[in-house]
Motif scaffolding. Sequence first.
Motif, short mmCIF file in Angstrom:
data_model
loop_
_atom_site.label_atom_id
_atom_site.label_comp_id
_atom_site.label_asym_id
_atom_site.label_seq_id
_atom_site.Cartn_x
_atom_site.Cartn_y
_atom_site.Cartn_z
N UNK A 1 0.88 -1.30 0.02
CA UNK A 1 0.00 -0.02 0.30
C UNK A 1 0.95 1.26 0.21
N UNK A 2 1.97 1.32 0.73
CA UNK A 2 2.81 2.60 0.80
C UNK A 2 3.63 2.52 -0.35
N UNK A 3 4.46 1.49 -0.89
CA UNK A 3 5.52 1.59 -1.60
C UNK A 3 5.20 0.61 -3.14
N UNK B 1 -6.92 -4.60 6.06
CA UNK B 1 -6.52 -3.18 5.42
C UNK B 1 -6.84 -2.14 6.26
N UNK B 2 -8.08 -2.06 6.50
CA UNK B 2 -8.70 -0.86 7.59
C UNK B 2 -8.08 -1.15 8.90
N UNK B 3 -7.85 -2.21 9.45
CA UNK B 3 -7.47 -2.35 10.76
C UNK B 3 -6.04 -1.75 10.80
N UNK B 4 -5.20 -1.98 9.45
CA UNK B 4 -3.84 -1.60 9.56
C UNK B 4 -3.77 -0.02 9.42
N UNK B 5 -4.69 0.35 8.45
CA UNK B 5 -4.96 2.08 8.62
C UNK B 5 -5.00 2.48 9.97
N UNK B 6 -5.95 2.06 10.78
CA UNK B 6 -5.87 2.52 12.28
C UNK B 6 -4.65 2.76 13.01
N UNK B 7 -3.86 1.44 12.74
CA UNK B 7 -2.85 1.38 13.63
C UNK B 7 -1.77 2.36 13.07
N UNK B 8 -1.60 2.52 11.71
CA UNK B 8 -0.82 3.48 11.20
C UNK B 8 -1.10 4.89 11.76
N UNK B 9 -2.46 5.19 11.89
CA UNK B 9 -2.83 6.75 12.50
C UNK B 9 -2.28 6.65 13.86
N UNK B 10 -2.40 5.73 14.43
CA UNK B 10 -1.84 5.75 15.89
C UNK B 10 -0.10 5.49 16.14
N UNK B 11 0.35 5.39 15.01
CA UNK B 11 1.89 5.29 14.90
C UNK B 11 2.48 6.38 14.26
N UNK B 12 3.17 7.09 14.88
CA UNK B 12 3.76 8.60 14.57
C UNK B 12 4.89 8.27 13.77
N UNK C 1 -0.41 9.41 2.55
CA UNK C 1 -1.09 9.83 1.43
C UNK C 1 -0.93 8.62 0.21
N UNK C 2 0.18 7.98 0.31
CA UNK C 2 0.43 7.00 -0.83
C UNK C 2 -0.47 5.78 -0.39
N UNK C 3 -0.43 5.59 0.74
CA UNK C 3 -1.24 4.50 1.29
C UNK C 3 -2.83 4.77 0.71
N UNK C 4 -3.30 5.86 1.09
CA UNK C 4 -4.69 5.99 0.70
C UNK C 4 -4.89 6.14 -1.07
N UNK C 5 -3.77 6.50 -1.68
CA UNK C 5 -3.88 6.60 -3.21
C UNK C 5 -4.07 5.14 -3.65
N UNK C 6 -3.04 4.21 -3.09
CA UNK C 6 -3.29 2.91 -3.81
C UNK C 6 -4.40 2.32 -3.47
#
Length: 602
Positions: free
Chosen positions: A11-13, A37-48, A56-61
């Motif tokens: 998703x990122x690269x 995928x959406x569980x991963x997104x939540x964990x990414x938002x909590x991980x600085x 942004x790349x993650x959402x784009x893909x």
Amino acid sequence: MNNVLDIRGILIYGSKKDLTILEEALNENFNDVIEEIFTLLKSMFNNYEYDDRELLSCFKNLNYLISQILNIRTREIILDKYRDLIKFLSKNNCNEKYIKISTKALNKYTKCEEDKNIKYELLKYVVFELKDLSLISKMLYDSNSLIYDYECNMLIHDVIKCLITSKEAEKYYERLTKLLLVFKNSLINNDNKDKIYNLLSNHKKNSKIKFICQYLDIDLLEHFDAEARFNRKKDFFEYQLDDYGRYDFTDQYVITIDDADALCLDDAVSCTFNKDGTYTLYIHITDIYDIISKNLYLDNWAYNLGETIYLKDRNIYLFPKEVSDNIGSLLHNKKRNVITYMIKLDSNLDFAYDKLEDYFKIVKGVIINKAKLSYQSVDDILIRGCNNEKLVIMLNKLSNIAYKLRSNNQRKEEYHKLQNNKMSQFGITAPVESKYIDIYTGANIVQELMILVNRLLPELFNNRNLPFLYRVCDKEIETRVDDHLNSLCEYAQNNDISSGVFKYKKFVNLASSISPAKYSADKAKHLGLGLDYYSHSTSPARRYADVVNQKLTYDLLFNQKLGDDNLDNWYCYIKQVAEHLNYKEEFNEALAISYHRKLRKK
């Protein structure tokens, strides 16, 4: 596909070729993979550890994948997942930039009509289910968010419909309607105008229709044409100057001091020397209430607008020019009715007596303006003199009074400058005399004498236990400004900020440090100005608050209607009008900011 690291990396690269792996996994086991995928997104938002570009790349893909597999079966599941994500971001107070990133990505990478429908479904979830005004406000301010013209033009109809028809969350929908109408340009267009007006016409008896129409008019600036509205009703407007029962000041040498091009002259001054060595200062304010007291249309018009709005390329006047620039203006050599404030000063230009009622008096008067002066012409006369010795003596005395008043209260200088700077930043024009007080003595005379009336009048009402519309500010600015300056200096030193950027940041921080003043029916100090009592009473042609205080002066001081029922009615009315005018100030400021932004884009 259960490898979270693989999903994150793709998703990122991932390239388009890599994304086909996820696409195949989604086609084989959609529910489980989309959950991962959406569980991963939540964990990414909590991980600085993740920066903006990675998110942004993650959402784009992700949006590319969704567009490849979107169908009737997957649409509702994806909507549920996005709803859940937005709720998660809002509920967990995730950094505001993450909310912007998620909505920016969804906005940027969705193109087709079906994608737009998904975004509108998500927007409706935020608006009608979450009912999170704070989140909606953030979206409105962000041009890349879920809320943009396509969605907003659909949304406004649904929100107005809820406001009219729903008995639940009425306050929420009212505030939301105001929010949408203030902050979005071109909100009413050919696509939705007929639908909205049909909706309004089908609910004519609904009490909220007037409110909605008012704000629709205000958002569409062409409806602000007070002249056209006034001209349509001109046959019903009659005013004859009647000076019966008024003090006659027509023999007094009365002058106005204003901008050279000004036509709305709502204050005049004079000063006389008394035989006992004292002085009497006369401050004459145009009697707008005398003009509008029998004209409900003009009174309602001014109440709904609240104040004159000064924009970069146009002004929206509290009253039509026939009132503000003619019959309500203290024009040169014209007889005009006024409310006169008489202030007795001793030989040292201090108040002549200890008790307010002994040196401060208010009367109904009639004047003739003997000289229309500009700020610059006052300074020219003070420096070079003129043939009119009486005028030279009076201007010197007025400048001495103003200098003394100003030097006695330095705090208000800082407050006014910060207010003017803030207004200028947002494209709002500050009062003319405030801009010129450090340039022209004439501007300083006007400002100080108006402040004098604005602090003595509410003190008089308070001393007599009479209801009044106060202007209050509950926080001093010094401490807050010092805090901002200290943190700003530390930030600048640590980050090696150039002097130009530093000055800009200093200005922004100082401007935002001001605690906003507001109207109140309850007496409180104006700590921004450093005054125990303050009001708006000297610009009735420009502010409706001043008209209210003229009404109070008429009813309670001149006509002495002091019965308990009348006082209670006035207090209730002032509480209501204070709330209304406080909202109108915010609304008009937001409108000016929005209009200024539109001008800058042209």
